[in-house]
Design a protein around this motif. Structure first.
Motif, PDB file in Angstrom:
ATOM      1  N   PHE A   6       0.851  -1.188   0.000  1.00 10.41           N
ATOM      2  CA  PHE A   6       0.000   0.000   0.000  1.00 10.41           C
ATOM      3  C   PHE A   6       0.887   1.239   0.000  1.00 10.41           C
ATOM      4  O   PHE A   6       1.808   1.350   0.797  1.00 10.41           O
ATOM      5  CB  PHE A   6      -0.911   0.065   1.232  1.00 10.41           C
ATOM      6  N   GLU A   7       0.581   2.173  -0.859  1.00  7.93           N
ATOM      7  CA  GLU A   7       1.346   3.415  -0.917  1.00  7.93           C
ATOM      8  C   GLU A   7       0.638   4.506  -0.129  1.00  7.93           C
ATOM      9  O   GLU A   7      -0.594   4.588  -0.124  1.00  7.93           O
ATOM     10  CB  GLU A   7       1.526   3.859  -2.373  1.00  7.93           C
ATOM     11  N   LEU A   9     -11.536  -3.970   2.434  1.00 10.70           N
ATOM     12  CA  LEU A   9     -11.478  -2.575   2.859  1.00 10.70           C
ATOM     13  C   LEU A   9     -10.954  -1.687   1.739  1.00 10.70           C
ATOM     14  O   LEU A   9     -10.115  -2.109   0.939  1.00 10.70           O
ATOM     15  CB  LEU A   9     -10.558  -2.432   4.083  1.00 10.70           C
ATOM     16  N   ARG A  10     -11.446  -0.457   1.700  1.00  8.85           N
ATOM     17  CA  ARG A  10     -10.938   0.555   0.765  1.00  8.85           C
ATOM     18  C   ARG A  10     -10.550   1.778   1.572  1.00  8.85           C
ATOM     19  O   ARG A  10     -11.394   2.395   2.214  1.00  8.85           O
ATOM     20  CB  ARG A  10     -12.020   0.914  -0.266  1.00  8.85           C
ATOM     21  N   ASN A  11      -9.267   2.096   1.590  1.00 10.12           N
ATOM     22  CA  ASN A  11      -8.840   3.266   2.367  1.00 10.12           C
ATOM     23  C   ASN A  11      -9.177   4.543   1.603  1.00 10.12           C
ATOM     24  O   ASN A  11      -9.155   4.580   0.372  1.00 10.12           O
ATOM     25  CB  ASN A  11      -7.349   3.195   2.705  1.00 10.12           C
ATOM     26  N   ARG A  12      -9.496   5.611   2.341  1.00  8.02           N
ATOM     27  CA  ARG A  12      -9.969   6.848   1.716  1.00  8.02           C
ATOM     28  C   ARG A  12      -9.236   8.075   2.275  1.00  8.02           C
ATOM     29  O   ARG A  12      -9.804   8.876   3.032  1.00  8.02           O
ATOM     30  CB  ARG A  12     -11.480   7.001   1.943  1.00  8.02           C
ATOM     31  N   ARG A  25       4.713  -2.209 -10.416  1.00  8.53           N
ATOM     32  CA  ARG A  25       4.696  -1.141  -9.410  1.00  8.53           C
ATOM     33  C   ARG A  25       5.569  -1.511  -8.222  1.00  8.53           C
ATOM     34  O   ARG A  25       6.212  -0.643  -7.609  1.00  8.53           O
ATOM     35  CB  ARG A  25       3.252  -0.909  -8.940  1.00  8.53           C
ATOM     36  N   CYS A  26       5.577  -2.795  -7.890  1.00  7.04           N
ATOM     37  CA  CYS A  26       6.367  -3.279  -6.759  1.00  7.04           C
ATOM     38  C   CYS A  26       7.811  -3.609  -7.144  1.00  7.04           C
ATOM     39  O   CYS A  26       8.586  -4.076  -6.309  1.00  7.04           O
ATOM     40  CB  CYS A  26       5.721  -4.525  -6.161  1.00  7.04           C
ATOM     41  N   GLY A  27       8.154  -3.413  -8.431  1.00  4.34           N
ATOM     42  CA  GLY A  27       9.503  -3.740  -8.880  1.00  4.34           C
ATOM     43  C   GLY A  27       9.706  -5.219  -9.131  1.00  4.34           C
ATOM     44  O   GLY A  27      10.838  -5.713  -9.102  1.00  4.34           O
TER      45      GLY A  27
END
Length: 386
Positions: free
Chosen positions: A10-11, A77-80, A369-371
């Motif tokens: 998670f970024e 879950l969706r963080n906002r 994205r994670c390399g």
């Protein structure tokens, strides 16, 4: 292989959707019927559901789907962070103090006062840190797990772990993966042979949505987001006996706001509004959840039809053909309708060891994205998506 660090999944400041799994220690039935003693702990499932409902009212996190089982918990879950950015410093302070009231000499004094809210809101550095935490999925899961452990240990008159460790997290990369994962979560009791019908599967998001559609209402577990006036709190503690204060506190915990709500009002709406842009925050102003944004381009009617059809398909044997109207919905989202039953019922086969869920192309993009070159399960899942 060790689990990846959370910051790799998670970024900061990014809206993302995560399937989290939290298991009881040694996978014991600590929220079900104990095979050794025969004692039934199923009532703890409602503890967990109500705690999730309460946290949904203060965190900047949408609860999309969930299932509370006898020895583990699934929640999507969706963080906002965009919702949290709209809150004033005072709103951030009262929300934080409701979840973490701090050390008190007496439990009955755990009501945040206006003075405490103002003091915390005036600490810019601390508020900036808290604001970040209010949309952090790890902090949400921590705030869910710890109180349940304490309550269970107090009841059992013991110490030690209730949960086996940190939760397992899978990042959901696209809508196809989200639909399949949500269906997998909602059908957990059916898969465990606890029931054959989602309508009789309490402590799942599907049950809540079905009950709400029939007009069922419940006492709200949402936190009261109004601080207690400082003078009133001081006067009350001076003149009211401690025993009475504790009784009042326990009574308020049962329904902090005094509201009765639709059974699914604390969950994120299932269907995305067609007239809303993806950048719209859609903040919820009822104090029940973070936002009013849906998460699927599927109507609740079609979702429940597909859920009931999928529930009837056994793990083994020949599955019936997906009805044409539902097959069209799956195809539009990017799922091969002929593989739908296998994708949901054999979820562990495709995504059991993966840290990312979605179509192969979406998983490949997330791996970059994670390399990384690819995610585990990416190749095996390719047969299920168009």
């Amino acid at each position: 292989m060790p689990r990846p660090k959370r910051e790799e999944q998670f970024e900061d400041g990014e809206i993302c959707i995560v399937h989290a799994v939290q298991r009881c220690v040694r996978r014991a039935f600590l929220a079900g019927v104990d095979a050794q003693t025969g004692k039934d702990y199923s009532f703890r499932k409602e503890w967990i559901r109500r705690r999730m409902e309460a946290l949904a009212s203060v965190f900047g996190i949408d609860v999309l789907s969930y299932a509370v089982m006898s020895n583990h918990l699934h929640v999507i879950l969706r963080n906002r962070p965009d919702v949290v950015a709209t809150w004033s410093d005072a709103e951030v302070a009262i929300r934080w103090l409701r979840v973490f009231p701090g050390r008190r000499m007496e439990e009955h004094l755990a009501e945040p006062t206006e003075h405490e809210v103002k003091t915390l809101a005036g600490n810019a550095e601390r508020i900036a840190e808290i604001r970040h935490r209010m949309s952090d999925i790890s902090w949400f899961m921590r705030s869910l797990a710890e109180p349940i452990s304490r309550m269970a240990n107090r009841q059992d008159e013991c110490t030690g772990r209730f949960w086996e460790g940190r939760f397992k997290a899978q990042r959901i990369a696209d809508e196809a993966g989200l639909l399949a994962c949500s269906m997998y979560v909602d059908l957990n009791p059916v898969r465990a042979a606890m029931t054959s019908d989602p309508a009789t599967s309490p402590h799942t998001s599907a049950f809540d949505r079905i009950e709400a559609g029939q007009g069922k209402r419940i006492d709200s577990a949402a936190f009261d987001l109004k601080p207690v006036p400082t003078e009133e709190a001081a006067k009350k503690t001076r003149k009211t006996p401690v025993k009475e204060l504790r009784e009042q506190q326990r009574a308020k915990k049962r329904n902090p706001t005094g509201k009765r709500i639709r059974r699914d009002a604390w969950l994120a709406p299932l269907t995305l509004a067609p007239d809303k842009l993806s950048s719209d925050t859609e903040v919820n102003c009822d104090g029940l959840r973070a936002s009013n944004r849906g998460f699927l381009h599927v109507s609740i009617r079609d979702y429940l039809r597909l859920l009931r059809w999928t529930a009837k398909q056994s793990v083994d044997g020949i599955a019936a053909k997906v009805p044409d109207s539902l097959a069209k919905t799956l195809t539009e989202i990017g799922i091969d309708a002929s593989m739908w039953r296998d994708l949901v019922w054999q979820w562990q086969k495709y995504f059991g060891k993966s840290i990312c869920v979605g179509s192969p192309e979406s998983m490949r993009q997330d791996a970059q994205r994670c390399g990384k070159h690819h995610h585990q399960g990416q190749a095996s899942a390719s047969a299920c998506f168009t």
